[in-house]
Design an enzyme around this catalytic site. Structure first.
Site, PDB file in Angstrom:
ATOM      1  N   ALA A 144       0.830  -1.023  -0.129  1.00 16.14           N
ATOM      2  CA  ALA A 144       0.168  -0.042   0.065  1.00 16.14           C
ATOM      3  C   ALA A 144       0.947   1.310   0.017  1.00 16.14           C
ATOM      4  O   ALA A 144       1.706   1.584   0.547  1.00 16.14           O
ATOM      5  CB  ALA A 144      -0.788  -0.308   1.224  1.00 16.14           C
ATOM      6  N   HIS A 145       0.203   2.145  -0.577  1.00 13.77           N
ATOM      7  CA  HIS A 145       1.133   3.625  -0.744  1.00 13.77           C
ATOM      8  C   HIS A 145       0.556   4.407   0.793  1.00 13.77           C
ATOM      9  O   HIS A 145      -0.510   4.421   0.889  1.00 13.77           O
ATOM     10  CB  HIS A 145       0.799   4.319  -2.074  1.00 13.77           C
ATOM     11  CG  HIS A 145       1.904   5.284  -1.901  1.00 13.77           C
ATOM     12  ND1 HIS A 145       1.702   6.577  -1.077  1.00 13.77           N
ATOM     13  CD2 HIS A 145       2.768   5.726  -3.051  1.00 13.77           C
ATOM     14  CE1 HIS A 145       3.123   7.287  -1.536  1.00 13.77           C
ATOM     15  NE2 HIS A 145       3.580   6.660  -2.631  1.00 13.77           N
ATOM     16  N   GLY A 199       5.819   5.246  -9.967  1.00 17.94           N
ATOM     17  CA  GLY A 199       6.403   6.283  -8.810  1.00 17.94           C
ATOM     18  C   GLY A 199       7.853   7.045  -9.283  1.00 17.94           C
ATOM     19  O   GLY A 199       8.022   7.044 -10.432  1.00 17.94           O
ATOM     20  N   SER A 200       8.715   7.139  -8.301  1.00 16.03           N
ATOM     21  CA  SER A 200       9.901   7.912  -8.691  1.00 16.03           C
ATOM     22  C   SER A 200      10.752   7.098  -9.560  1.00 16.03           C
ATOM     23  O   SER A 200      10.922   6.039  -9.296  1.00 16.03           O
ATOM     24  CB  SER A 200      10.430   8.381  -7.284  1.00 16.03           C
ATOM     25  OG  SER A 200      10.747   7.508  -6.452  1.00 16.03           O
ATOM     26  N   GLU A 223       7.248   1.941 -14.090  1.00 13.00           N
ATOM     27  CA  GLU A 223       7.051   3.201 -14.935  1.00 13.00           C
ATOM     28  C   GLU A 223       7.334   4.404 -14.085  1.00 13.00           C
ATOM     29  O   GLU A 223       6.800   4.668 -12.831  1.00 13.00           O
ATOM     30  CB  GLU A 223       5.318   3.303 -15.089  1.00 13.00           C
ATOM     31  CG  GLU A 223       4.880   4.360 -16.150  1.00 13.00           C
ATOM     32  CD  GLU A 223       4.747   5.529 -15.707  1.00 13.00           C
ATOM     33  OE1 GLU A 223       5.598   6.415 -15.047  1.00 13.00           O
ATOM     34  OE2 GLU A 223       3.552   5.948 -15.502  1.00 13.00           O
ATOM     35  N   CYS A 260       2.221  11.487 -14.716  1.00  8.84           N
ATOM     36  CA  CYS A 260       3.350  11.154 -15.385  1.00  8.84           C
ATOM     37  C   CYS A 260       3.345  11.455 -17.033  1.00  8.84           C
ATOM     38  O   CYS A 260       4.586  11.476 -17.659  1.00  8.84           O
ATOM     39  CB  CYS A 260       3.684   9.480 -15.405  1.00  8.84           C
ATOM     40  SG  CYS A 260       1.996   8.638 -15.660  1.00  8.84           S
TER      41      CYS A 260
HETATM   42  P1  NAP Z   1       8.004   6.881  -4.713  1.00 15.80           P
HETATM   43  O1  NAP Z   1       8.565   7.620  -3.648  1.00 15.80           O
HETATM   44  O2  NAP Z   1       8.564   6.441  -5.688  1.00 15.80           O
HETATM   45  O3  NAP Z   1       7.114   5.940  -3.796  1.00 15.80           O
HETATM   46  C1  NAP Z   1       6.267   4.817  -4.505  1.00 15.80           C
HETATM   47  C2  NAP Z   1       6.204   3.644  -3.635  1.00 15.80           C
HETATM   48  O4  NAP Z   1       7.473   2.854  -3.764  1.00 15.80           O
HETATM   49  C3  NAP Z   1       5.905   3.889  -1.904  1.00 15.80           C
HETATM   50  O5  NAP Z   1       5.178   2.717  -1.774  1.00 15.80           O
HETATM   51  C4  NAP Z   1       7.311   3.669  -1.560  1.00 15.80           C
HETATM   52  O6  NAP Z   1       7.529   3.200  -0.297  1.00 15.80           O
HETATM   53  C5  NAP Z   1       7.891   2.686  -2.506  1.00 15.80           C
HETATM   54  N1  NAP Z   1       9.454   2.849  -2.520  1.00 15.80           N
HETATM   55  C6  NAP Z   1      10.074   4.075  -3.003  1.00 15.80           C
HETATM   56  N2  NAP Z   1      11.340   3.778  -2.817  1.00 15.80           N
HETATM   57  C7  NAP Z   1      11.638   2.559  -2.455  1.00 15.80           C
HETATM   58  C8  NAP Z   1      12.599   1.739  -2.289  1.00 15.80           C
HETATM   59  N3  NAP Z   1      13.829   2.318  -2.266  1.00 15.80           N
HETATM   60  N4  NAP Z   1      12.490   0.658  -1.910  1.00 15.80           N
HETATM   61  C9  NAP Z   1      11.152   0.016  -1.612  1.00 15.80           C
HETATM   62  N5  NAP Z   1      10.137   0.702  -1.822  1.00 15.80           N
HETATM   63  C10 NAP Z   1      10.228   1.827  -2.447  1.00 15.80           C
HETATM   64  O7  NAP Z   1       6.859   7.805  -5.106  1.00 15.80           O
HETATM   65  P2  NAP Z   1       5.679   8.637  -4.359  1.00 15.80           P
HETATM   66  O8  NAP Z   1       5.943   8.589  -2.905  1.00 15.80           O
HETATM   67  O9  NAP Z   1       4.319   8.748  -5.102  1.00 15.80           O
HETATM   68  O10 NAP Z   1       6.361  10.066  -4.871  1.00 15.80           O
HETATM   69  C11 NAP Z   1       7.561  10.606  -4.622  1.00 15.80           C
HETATM   70  C12 NAP Z   1       8.010  11.063  -6.051  1.00 15.80           C
HETATM   71  O11 NAP Z   1       7.711  10.153  -7.057  1.00 15.80           O
HETATM   72  C13 NAP Z   1       7.216  12.392  -6.708  1.00 15.80           C
HETATM   73  O12 NAP Z   1       7.946  13.434  -6.377  1.00 15.80           O
HETATM   74  C14 NAP Z   1       7.575  12.033  -8.403  1.00 15.80           C
HETATM   75  O13 NAP Z   1       8.809  12.618  -8.731  1.00 15.80           O
HETATM   76  C15 NAP Z   1       7.548  10.499  -8.464  1.00 15.80           C
HETATM   77  N6  NAP Z   1       6.283  10.062  -8.974  1.00 15.80           N
HETATM   78  C16 NAP Z   1       6.074   9.538 -10.292  1.00 15.80           C
HETATM   79  C17 NAP Z   1       4.841   9.161 -10.632  1.00 15.80           C
HETATM   80  C18 NAP Z   1       4.720   8.577 -11.910  1.00 15.80           C
HETATM   81  O14 NAP Z   1       3.575   8.701 -12.400  1.00 15.80           O
HETATM   82  N7  NAP Z   1       5.707   7.885 -12.753  1.00 15.80           N
HETATM   83  C19 NAP Z   1       3.803   8.937  -9.986  1.00 15.80           C
HETATM   84  C20 NAP Z   1       3.947   9.506  -8.558  1.00 15.80           C
HETATM   85  C21 NAP Z   1       5.035  10.007  -8.151  1.00 15.80           C
HETATM   86  P3  NAP Z   1       7.140   4.043   1.210  1.00 15.80           P
HETATM   87  O15 NAP Z   1       6.257   5.108   0.647  1.00 15.80           O
HETATM   88  O16 NAP Z   1       6.764   3.043   2.269  1.00 15.80           O
HETATM   89  O17 NAP Z   1       8.629   4.632   1.257  1.00 15.80           O
END
Ligand code: NAP
Length: 481
Positions: A144-145, A199-200, A223, A260
Site C-alpha cells: 500500500a502507498h 512512482g519515482s 513506470e 506521469c
Molecule cells: P515513490 O517515492 O517512488 O514511492 C512509491 C512507492 O514505492 C511507495 O510505496 C514507496 O514506499 C515505494 N518505494 C520507494 N522507494 C523505494 C525503495 N527504495 N525500496 C522499496 N520501496 C520503495 O513515489 P511517491 O511517494 O508517490 O512520490 C515521490 C516522487 O515520485 C514524486 O515527487 C515524483 O517525482 C514521483 N512520482 C512519479 C509518478 C509517475 O507517474 N511515474 C507518480 C507519482 C510520483 P514508502 O512510501 O513506504 O516509502
C-alpha cells in the site's frame, strides 16, 4: 508481517487459480468492480481527503478503475489473449517426423505491486497493475502507498469480499502495509515472480536493482515518469497560438501537474516565442494553486524548483504564486536550445506543474534535440500536415524515444483501451516492451509455455484440437478459430 506465510498462501492460491477458466477469472474481476461501485460513497470522500484531489477527479477515477477492471474481465472471458499456437505432429515428415507442439501464455506466479500516490484508485490497490496481474492468473501481494492508506484498506476489503463471494482462496490478494524495508522484503522473496511499480525514478531503480540482485532475477515493470516534450512547428503555432497555449496550460496544470504524462518541455520557434509566452502567461492568470498529493511530493517539487532557479541558463517567465510553491504553484521558465542541448539536467522530470519552454532557431535544431532526448512515455508534435512532409527523419528519430507519439491534443488523459501504449524507453520505464495501461498490460504477467506431445486429454482448453473456448489461435502458422 510474515512474508513467508504471505507468499506460501499466494503460491498455493496460484496453483489453484491459474487453472480456472477465463470465465471464472472474469466473473471474479467483475465482482470486484461491482463491490467497488457499491461502496463509492464510502471510498470517494476518503480518497479525496487523503490525496487532496478534488471530488470530481476521484469520482471519475473510480469510474475509470471499474471500467478498467471490466476491460480485463472481457479480455479473459474472450480468451484469445493467450496467443495459442499449435503445430500438430507430422509423423510421416521426412527426413524426420515432427512432434506435436502447442504453446500459449501462462501466468508467471505471485506478483508484487507498488501503488502510486497520484492515482489513489486507478493505479493503486485495485488499479491497472493489480487487475492485469489477477486477470493473467497471478496472485497479487500489494504494498500500500502510505499517502492513502485508509483508502487502500477499504479497496483491499472490496477485493477480499469479492474473493469470498467467488469462493476463491484469500491468498490471491494480500494487502501489505509498511515502509521501504517491507517493500524490499517482498521483492526479495524467492516466490515473487514479478514486480509492478509506478512512482519515482529513485524508487523504481532501487527495486529494479534489488530484483536483479536476487539469486533468481525477476522482471520489474517500473513506470517512472517522463517530461513528455511537445514540439511546436511554426505554421501550426502561428495559426492556433491561443488555442495551443490554452491546451498546454490546461494539460500542465491538470491535477497540479502530478501526472506521469504531464508536459514538462515545450519546443517553440524563436520567431514566435514572445507571442506564445504572452499567451501562456495570459492563460496562467486563471489557474489557482492547489495542495499537492502529500507533503513529501510538495517538498520534492519545491526543492527541484530551487535547483532550477540556480541555473543561469534559465529566464523565469512566471511562477503563478511564488509564496505558494509548496502548494503546487505553476512555474514556467525559458531556455535557448543551445543551452538545453548542453546539459541533461534540463531533461529531468520536475514532478508538478513546471515546464521549460525551449526556444529553437530552426526546425533543423529539432533533429539534434531528438538525438539527445532520453526515453519518454509520450512525444507530441503540433504541426500542420504539410510541415511534417519533410520531417520523416525527425519522426523516425522520435519514434525511437517514446512509447506513444501524438499528432493532436495533449499527452495527459491516457485512454484505457486495447491499442493504448503507456510505457517507453528507459528512463521512462525499466521494460520498454511493456505497457502499464490498456489490454496489453496483461502480457507483463504471463510467459510462453510449450507442451510437446502432451496427451490430448491433459492439454489446457486453449490448446485442445476442437477449440472448446472458440478463441483465435494459430494452427500451422495460420490464424483461425
Ligand atoms: P515513490 O517515492 O517512488 O514511492 C512509491 C512507492 O514505492 C511507495 O510505496 C514507496 O514506499 C515505494 N518505494 C520507494 N522507494 C523505494 C525503495 N527504495 N525500496 C522499496 N520501496 C520503495 O513515489 P511517491 O511517494 O508517490 O512520490 C515521490 C516522487 O515520485 C514524486 O515527487 C515524483 O517525482 C514521483 N512520482 C512519479 C509518478 C509517475 O507517474 N511515474 C507518480 C507519482 C510520483 P514508502 O512510501 O513506504 O516509502
Amino acid at each position: 508481517m510474515n512474508t513467508n506465510s504471505i507468499f506460501q498462501a499466494a503460491q498455493e492460491a496460484f496453483l489453484f487459480y491459474k487453472n480456472l477458466s477465463g470465465k471464472e477469472k472474469g466473473d471474479f474481476l467483475e465482482k470486484i468492480a461491482e463491490i467497488l461501485e457499491s461502496r463509492r460513497e464510502e471510498i470517494v470522500p476518503l480518497a479525496v481527503r487523503e490525496s487532496n484531489l478534488p471530488e470530481g477527479r476521484i469520482q471519475g477515477e473510480l469510474g475509470r478503475t471499474t471500467g478498467q477492471i471490466r476491460l480485463f474481465a472481457n479480455l479473459v472471458k474472450e480468451g484469445s489473449w493467450v496467443e495459442a499456437s499449435i503445430d500438430p505432429s507430422l509423423p510421416d515428415r521426412s527426413p524426420l517426423p515432427r512432434a506435436d507442439i502447442r504453446r500459449f501464455l501462462s501466468p508467471l506466479g505471485p506478483v508484487v505491486v507498488f501503488g502510486a500516490s497520484n492515482f489513489p484508485l486507478a493505479f493503486s490497490t485495485a488499479g491497472g497493475d493489480t487487475i492485469s496481474a489477477l486477470a493473467a492468473g497471478c496472485p497479487v501481494i500489494y504494498k500500500a502507498h502510505p499517502a492513502h492508506l485508509e483508502t487502500s484498506r477499504r479497496v483491499a476489503n472490496c477485493i477480499q469480499q469479492a474473493l469470498i463471494a467467488c469462493s476463491l482462496p484469500s491468498g490471491l490478494f494480500t494487502h501489505v502495509e509498511g515502509g521501504i524495508a517491507e517493500g524490499q522484503a517482498l521483492v526479495q522473496h524467492p516466490l515473487a515472480k514479478a514486480v509492478a511499480f509506478t512512482g519515482s525514478q529513485a524508487g523504481g531503480m532501487a527495486l529494479f536493482q534489488l530484483a536483479n540482485q536476487r539469486k533468481e532475477p525477476i522482471p520489474v515493470f517500473a513506470e517512472m515518469g517522463s517530461v513528455n516534450p511537445i514540439f511546436c512547428f511554426p505554421n501550426k503555432l502561428s495559426k492556433e497560438r491561443e488555442a495551443l497555449a490554452k491546451a498546454f496550460i490546461a494539460s500542465l496544470t491538470l491535477g497540479v501537474g502530478q501526472f506521469c504524462t504531464n508536459p514538462g518541455l515545450i519546443f517553440v520557434p524563436a520567431s514566435q516565442a514572445k507571442a506564445f509566452e504572452a499567451s501562456l502567461v495570459a492563460e496562467l492568470q486563471g489557474i489557482a494553486t492547489a495542495p499537492m498529493l502529500h507533503p513529501g511530493i510538495a517538498q520534492a517539487y519545491y526543492d527541484a524548483i530551487q535547483v532550477m532557479e540556480a541555473q543561469e541558463e534559465l529566464r523565469w517567465i512566471k511562477v503563478s504564486d511564488p509564496k505558494h510553491l509548496l502548494n503546487g504553484s505553476t512555474a514556467l521558465a525559458e531556455i535557448q536550445v543551445a543551452d538545453w542541448l548542453k546539459d541533461k539536467q534540463f531533461q529531468k522530470e520536475v514532478f508538478g506543474a513546471f515546464a521549460l519552454m525551449v526556444v529553437y532557431q530552426d526546425v533543423a535544431d529539432l533533429v539534434e534535440v531528438a538525438k539527445q532526448l532520453q526515453g519518454q512515455l509520450t512525444i507530441t508534435l503540433w504541426a500542420e500536415p504539410e510541415e511534417l512532409q519533410s520531417q520523416l527523419y525527425l519522426i523516425n528519430l522520435l519514434e525511437e524515444k517514446c512509447g506513444r507519439i501524438l499528432f493532436k491534443g495533449v499527452p495527459t488523459g491516457v485512454e484505457v483501451g486495447h491499442a493504448m501504449q503507456h510505457g517507453g524507453p528507459f528512463p521512462s520505464t525499466t521494460a520498454v516492451q511493456s505497457t502499464s495501461v490498456g489490454a496489453y498490460a496483461i502480457k507483463r504477467f504471463a510467459r510462453p509455455l510449450a507442451f510437446q506431445d502432451m496427451p490430448h486429454s491433459l492439454l489446457p482448453d486453449a490448446l485442445q484440437d476442437h477449440n472448446p473456448l472458440g478463441i483465435w489461435r494459430q494452427v500451422n502458422g495460420i490464424v483461425t478459430k
